[in-house]
Design a protein around this motif. Structure first.
Motif, PDB file in Angstrom:
ATOM      1  N   ALA A 249     -42.995 -13.068  -8.278  1.00  0.00           N
ATOM      2  CA  ALA A 249     -44.146 -13.611  -8.836  1.00  0.00           C
ATOM      3  C   ALA A 249     -43.838 -15.206  -8.528  1.00  0.00           C
ATOM      4  O   ALA A 249     -42.926 -15.575  -8.895  1.00  0.00           O
ATOM      5  CB  ALA A 249     -44.534 -13.411 -10.463  1.00  0.00           C
ATOM      6  N   SER A 250     -45.085 -15.803  -8.444  1.00  0.00           N
ATOM      7  CA  SER A 250     -44.815 -17.372  -8.285  1.00  0.00           C
ATOM      8  C   SER A 250     -45.556 -17.892  -9.528  1.00  0.00           C
ATOM      9  O   SER A 250     -46.640 -17.668  -9.626  1.00  0.00           O
ATOM     10  CB  SER A 250     -45.552 -17.915  -7.021  1.00  0.00           C
ATOM     11  OG  SER A 250     -45.633 -19.315  -7.019  1.00  0.00           O
ATOM     12  N   THR A 251     -44.510 -18.233 -10.665  1.00  0.00           N
ATOM     13  CA  THR A 251     -45.174 -18.537 -11.923  1.00  0.00           C
ATOM     14  C   THR A 251     -44.966 -20.196 -11.933  1.00  0.00           C
ATOM     15  O   THR A 251     -44.480 -20.880 -11.322  1.00  0.00           O
ATOM     16  CB  THR A 251     -44.198 -17.918 -12.898  1.00  0.00           C
ATOM     17  OG1 THR A 251     -43.152 -18.561 -13.024  1.00  0.00           O
ATOM     18  CG2 THR A 251     -44.049 -16.745 -12.797  1.00  0.00           C
ATOM     19  N   LEU A 252     -45.822 -20.499 -13.106  1.00  0.00           N
ATOM     20  CA  LEU A 252     -45.864 -22.186 -13.188  1.00  0.00           C
ATOM     21  C   LEU A 252     -45.428 -22.282 -14.764  1.00  0.00           C
ATOM     22  O   LEU A 252     -45.645 -21.600 -15.606  1.00  0.00           O
ATOM     23  CB  LEU A 252     -47.384 -22.386 -13.374  1.00  0.00           C
ATOM     24  CG  LEU A 252     -48.073 -22.349 -11.719  1.00  0.00           C
ATOM     25  CD1 LEU A 252     -49.503 -22.810 -12.121  1.00  0.00           C
ATOM     26  CD2 LEU A 252     -47.386 -23.314 -10.838  1.00  0.00           C
ATOM     27  N   ASN A 253     -44.572 -23.251 -14.684  1.00  0.00           N
ATOM     28  CA  ASN A 253     -43.830 -23.673 -16.050  1.00  0.00           C
ATOM     29  C   ASN A 253     -44.388 -25.137 -16.461  1.00  0.00           C
ATOM     30  O   ASN A 253     -43.764 -26.097 -15.754  1.00  0.00           O
ATOM     31  CB  ASN A 253     -42.353 -23.488 -16.107  1.00  0.00           C
ATOM     32  CG  ASN A 253     -41.663 -23.934 -17.400  1.00  0.00           C
ATOM     33  OD1 ASN A 253     -42.420 -24.480 -18.257  1.00  0.00           O
ATOM     34  ND2 ASN A 253     -40.357 -23.474 -17.466  1.00  0.00           N
ATOM     35  N   TRP A 254     -45.316 -25.181 -17.337  1.00  0.00           N
ATOM     36  CA  TRP A 254     -45.740 -26.475 -17.774  1.00  0.00           C
ATOM     37  C   TRP A 254     -45.013 -27.111 -18.942  1.00  0.00           C
ATOM     38  O   TRP A 254     -45.441 -28.145 -19.570  1.00  0.00           O
ATOM     39  CB  TRP A 254     -47.181 -26.363 -18.113  1.00  0.00           C
ATOM     40  CG  TRP A 254     -48.230 -25.799 -17.062  1.00  0.00           C
ATOM     41  CD1 TRP A 254     -48.640 -24.369 -16.977  1.00  0.00           C
ATOM     42  CD2 TRP A 254     -48.578 -26.154 -15.737  1.00  0.00           C
ATOM     43  NE1 TRP A 254     -49.329 -24.108 -15.755  1.00  0.00           N
ATOM     44  CE2 TRP A 254     -49.543 -25.363 -15.317  1.00  0.00           C
ATOM     45  CE3 TRP A 254     -48.785 -27.641 -15.395  1.00  0.00           C
ATOM     46  CZ2 TRP A 254     -50.064 -25.833 -14.009  1.00  0.00           C
ATOM     47  CZ3 TRP A 254     -49.418 -27.995 -14.183  1.00  0.00           C
ATOM     48  CH2 TRP A 254     -49.885 -27.042 -13.462  1.00  0.00           C
ATOM     49  N   SER A 255     -43.939 -26.401 -19.558  1.00  0.00           N
ATOM     50  CA  SER A 255     -43.603 -26.823 -20.636  1.00  0.00           C
ATOM     51  C   SER A 255     -42.947 -28.194 -20.609  1.00  0.00           C
ATOM     52  O   SER A 255     -43.107 -29.124 -21.438  1.00  0.00           O
ATOM     53  CB  SER A 255     -42.450 -25.740 -20.921  1.00  0.00           C
ATOM     54  OG  SER A 255     -42.674 -24.618 -21.024  1.00  0.00           O
ATOM     55  N   LYS A 256     -42.168 -28.427 -19.515  1.00  0.00           N
ATOM     56  CA  LYS A 256     -41.312 -29.840 -19.442  1.00  0.00           C
ATOM     57  C   LYS A 256     -42.386 -30.727 -19.384  1.00  0.00           C
ATOM     58  O   LYS A 256     -42.479 -31.907 -19.917  1.00  0.00           O
ATOM     59  CB  LYS A 256     -40.471 -29.918 -18.471  1.00  0.00           C
ATOM     60  CG  LYS A 256     -39.725 -31.077 -17.885  1.00  0.00           C
ATOM     61  CD  LYS A 256     -39.090 -30.993 -16.678  1.00  0.00           C
ATOM     62  CE  LYS A 256     -38.276 -32.429 -16.311  1.00  0.00           C
ATOM     63  NZ  LYS A 256     -37.779 -32.299 -15.122  1.00  0.00           N
ATOM     64  N   TYR A 257     -43.663 -30.598 -18.682  1.00  0.00           N
ATOM     65  CA  TYR A 257     -44.649 -31.571 -18.568  1.00  0.00           C
ATOM     66  C   TYR A 257     -45.371 -32.052 -19.506  1.00  0.00           C
ATOM     67  O   TYR A 257     -45.318 -33.112 -20.224  1.00  0.00           O
ATOM     68  CB  TYR A 257     -45.428 -31.348 -17.331  1.00  0.00           C
ATOM     69  CG  TYR A 257     -46.655 -32.271 -16.807  1.00  0.00           C
ATOM     70  CD1 TYR A 257     -46.181 -33.148 -16.091  1.00  0.00           C
ATOM     71  CD2 TYR A 257     -47.909 -32.203 -17.644  1.00  0.00           C
ATOM     72  CE1 TYR A 257     -47.135 -34.426 -16.038  1.00  0.00           C
ATOM     73  CE2 TYR A 257     -48.855 -33.242 -17.319  1.00  0.00           C
ATOM     74  CZ  TYR A 257     -48.457 -34.322 -16.416  1.00  0.00           C
ATOM     75  OH  TYR A 257     -49.441 -35.392 -16.217  1.00  0.00           O
TER      76      TYR A 257
END
Length: 356
Positions: A249-257
């Motif tokens: 899966a190509s996932t998105l991790n917005w946590s750091k941003y």
């Protein structure tokens, strides 16, 4: 007038309200185009919101509104969040761009950030992921794993973001298998499980044996599981819906941003910016490969992933040829970013036309 009222009046007149309320948490608002659910685009953004809350603790108070249509309703929701005192508001879908800009004019002391947009203002920044890097890598794996040389892609809306991912998926597949053709079905929705399922079934009937998507529900992965073909999770890990079907899966991790941007508000250092992060920065994250992926294919896959991180592999590097056979990017040259972000054509190998 009591002493408290007098002191507050003085604070207002001297601009010291922020100091008076310095110990109060700042309010952070999020506007979502779909349901939070347990997978997909909106789920990924909400995971980022929760991580931001955990990182910053009682310094922040966050709220979100889900299932907001990309219409006049969006302006109403954004305006209400601003009126409720949210200091920074994240609007997380392409169709929220103009409503965000409109509300921002009326609330000059509120900060706004819009995901996937291209218009900025004094109090409006934009941010997005280089999701095409993930799409390219899915294509690489699809090109290796297909037996029919026919790939499927379920598209939401024909905006540049989605067209770009369809092209990247195809280019990645063609980099390892020049025979690849990609079929596309548009469902005119970011989240519509029934239509996504129908599109997946149609493409499988047409010979597609590896499916990708730029939609939010796990319906495509579920359908692939039922029909015995491969698929990919998009924006989040969807393997629980297709344990045999999902190759990765190509996932998105917005946590750091999100944590970084809200911290800037707390520190008084926020300013509008145009942020574009990908695999290298950890915003686009590929999940572990399925055990069905042969060792050599996995090795080649990870080598290409590392090349993207190193900058030696840039997905939209020429020669890039459009459907009509015209070279739009010469060999060895990289597609200019402004052209990439506004792309409005299919590359050679993608079948059909882009809806108007």
């Amino acid at each position: 007038m009591n002493l408290k009222a007098i002191l507050l009046g003085c604070a207002l007149s001297t601009g010291l309200v922020s100091a008076v309320h310095a110990d109060e948490p700042i309010k952070v608002g999020f506007v979502y185009v779909g349901p939070v659910g347990d997978g997909g685009w909106t789920y990924a953004h909400d995971q980022g919101r929760l991580a931001m809350k955990k990182a910053l603790g009682d310094k922040v108070k966050s709220t979100f509104v889900e299932n907001v249509p990309e219409s006049s309703d969006a302006e109403r929701v954004i305006r209400q969040l601003a009126a409720d005192g949210n200091k920074i508001i994240f609007t997380t879908s392409f169709g929220f761009m103009n409503p965000t800009l409109k509300v921002a004019k009326a609330f000059p002391n509120t900060y706004f950030e819009h995901a996937t947009g291209y218009k900025m203002a004094k109090n409006v920044g934009i941010y997005q992921a280089r999701s095409w890097e993930g799409a390219y890598m899915l294509g690489v794996l699809a090109g290796e794993m297909t037996k029919s040389n026919i790939l499927g892609f379920v598209g939401s809306y024909p905006v540049p973001e989605v067209v770009r991912n369809i092209n990247a998926y195809t280019l990645g597949a063609q980099s390892v298998n020049p025979k690849i053709k990609t079929k596309v079905i548009w469902v005119s929705s970011w989240y519509d499980p029934a239509r996504e399922r129908q599109a997946a079934e149609t493409m499988i009937a047409q010979g597609a044996d590896v499916l990708a998507q730029n939609t939010d529900s796990p319906a495509v992965v579920q359908t692939a599981e039922e029909k015995g073909v491969y698929a990919f999770g998009w924006d989040s890990d969807m393997s629980k819906y297709g344990p045999k079907a999902q190759l990765t899966a190509s996932t998105l991790n917005w946590s750091k941003y999100y944590t970084m941007e809200v911290k800037k508000v707390l520190d008084g250092t926020w300013k509008p910016d145009n942020t574009l992060w990908g695999i290298k920065e950890g915003m686009v994250v590929l999940t572990p490969l399925h055990s069905n992926v042969p060792e050599k294919v996995a090795k080649d896959f990870h080598a290409k992933e590392q090349a993207i991180i190193d900058g030696t592999l840039v997905p939209f590097t020429g020669p890039i040829v459009n459907q009509e056979g015209k070279t739009v990017v010469p060999a060895g040259e990289k597609m200019p970013l402004d052209q990439l972000l506004s792309i409005n054509f299919y590359v050679k190998g993608v079948e059909g036309t882009i809806p108007k």
